[in-house]
Motif scaffolding. Sequence first.
Motif, PDB file in Angstrom:
ATOM      1  N   LEU A   2       0.824  -1.211   0.000  1.00 60.17           N
ATOM      2  CA  LEU A   2       0.000   0.000   0.000  1.00 60.17           C
ATOM      3  C   LEU A   2       0.857   1.260   0.000  1.00 60.17           C
ATOM      4  O   LEU A   2       0.526   2.242  -0.657  1.00 60.17           O
ATOM      5  N   ILE A   3       1.960   1.226   0.722  1.00 58.50           N
ATOM      6  CA  ILE A   3       2.853   2.396   0.753  1.00 58.50           C
ATOM      7  C   ILE A   3       3.383   2.675  -0.648  1.00 58.50           C
ATOM      8  O   ILE A   3       3.343   3.814  -1.116  1.00 58.50           O
ATOM      9  N   LYS A   4       3.864   1.621  -1.315  1.00 56.07           N
ATOM     10  CA  LYS A   4       4.400   1.802  -2.666  1.00 56.07           C
ATOM     11  C   LYS A   4       3.332   2.315  -3.619  1.00 56.07           C
ATOM     12  O   LYS A   4       3.586   3.206  -4.429  1.00 56.07           O
ATOM     13  N   ALA A   5       2.130   1.775  -3.527  1.00 66.70           N
ATOM     14  CA  ALA A   5       1.038   2.207  -4.402  1.00 66.70           C
ATOM     15  C   ALA A   5       0.688   3.666  -4.139  1.00 66.70           C
ATOM     16  O   ALA A   5       0.462   4.442  -5.076  1.00 66.70           O
ATOM     17  N   PHE A  26      -5.701   6.481  10.299  1.00 66.56           N
ATOM     18  CA  PHE A  26      -6.303   5.278   9.729  1.00 66.56           C
ATOM     19  C   PHE A  26      -5.391   4.702   8.656  1.00 66.56           C
ATOM     20  O   PHE A  26      -5.105   3.502   8.638  1.00 66.56           O
ATOM     21  N   VAL A  27      -4.902   5.563   7.759  1.00 66.68           N
ATOM     22  CA  VAL A  27      -3.995   5.127   6.698  1.00 66.68           C
ATOM     23  C   VAL A  27      -2.695   4.624   7.300  1.00 66.68           C
ATOM     24  O   VAL A  27      -2.159   3.593   6.875  1.00 66.68           O
ATOM     25  N   ARG A  35      -3.771  -2.587  11.335  1.00 69.62           N
ATOM     26  CA  ARG A  35      -5.186  -2.806  11.025  1.00 69.62           C
ATOM     27  C   ARG A  35      -5.286  -3.542   9.703  1.00 69.62           C
ATOM     28  O   ARG A  35      -4.606  -3.211   8.744  1.00 69.62           O
ATOM     29  N   ARG A  36      -6.109  -4.561   9.684  1.00 73.30           N
ATOM     30  CA  ARG A  36      -6.313  -5.319   8.443  1.00 73.30           C
ATOM     31  C   ARG A  36      -7.236  -4.553   7.511  1.00 73.30           C
ATOM     32  O   ARG A  36      -8.088  -3.790   7.942  1.00 73.30           O
ATOM     33  N   VAL A  40     -13.730  -4.760   0.738  1.00 82.70           N
ATOM     34  CA  VAL A  40     -14.361  -3.550   0.220  1.00 82.70           C
ATOM     35  C   VAL A  40     -13.375  -2.377   0.291  1.00 82.70           C
ATOM     36  O   VAL A  40     -13.239  -1.607  -0.659  1.00 82.70           O
ATOM     37  N   GLU A  41     -12.670  -2.245   1.409  1.00 79.65           N
ATOM     38  CA  GLU A  41     -11.667  -1.188   1.551  1.00 79.65           C
ATOM     39  C   GLU A  41     -10.547  -1.367   0.535  1.00 79.65           C
ATOM     40  O   GLU A  41     -10.065  -0.392  -0.050  1.00 79.65           O
TER      41      GLU A  41
END
Length: 66
Positions: A2-5, A26-27, A35-36, A40-41
Amino acid sequence: MLIKARERAGMTQTELAQRLGEYQSFVARLESGQRRVDVVEFIELAEILKFDPGLAFTKIKDADGQ
């Protein structure tokens, strides 16, 4: 992943959080693994960050050696 994206999309945690309607913390929790991410997220993140969720799942699965 997610960090790379997020970085490829040129976004800060705060900018991504605003797009998600969440707080920056949250991010940060998502990116740190505290947090998983539910399906949907994950799809919403894929839309915002412009990555293929199916390909990402494959990469995650392969990284786990399964």
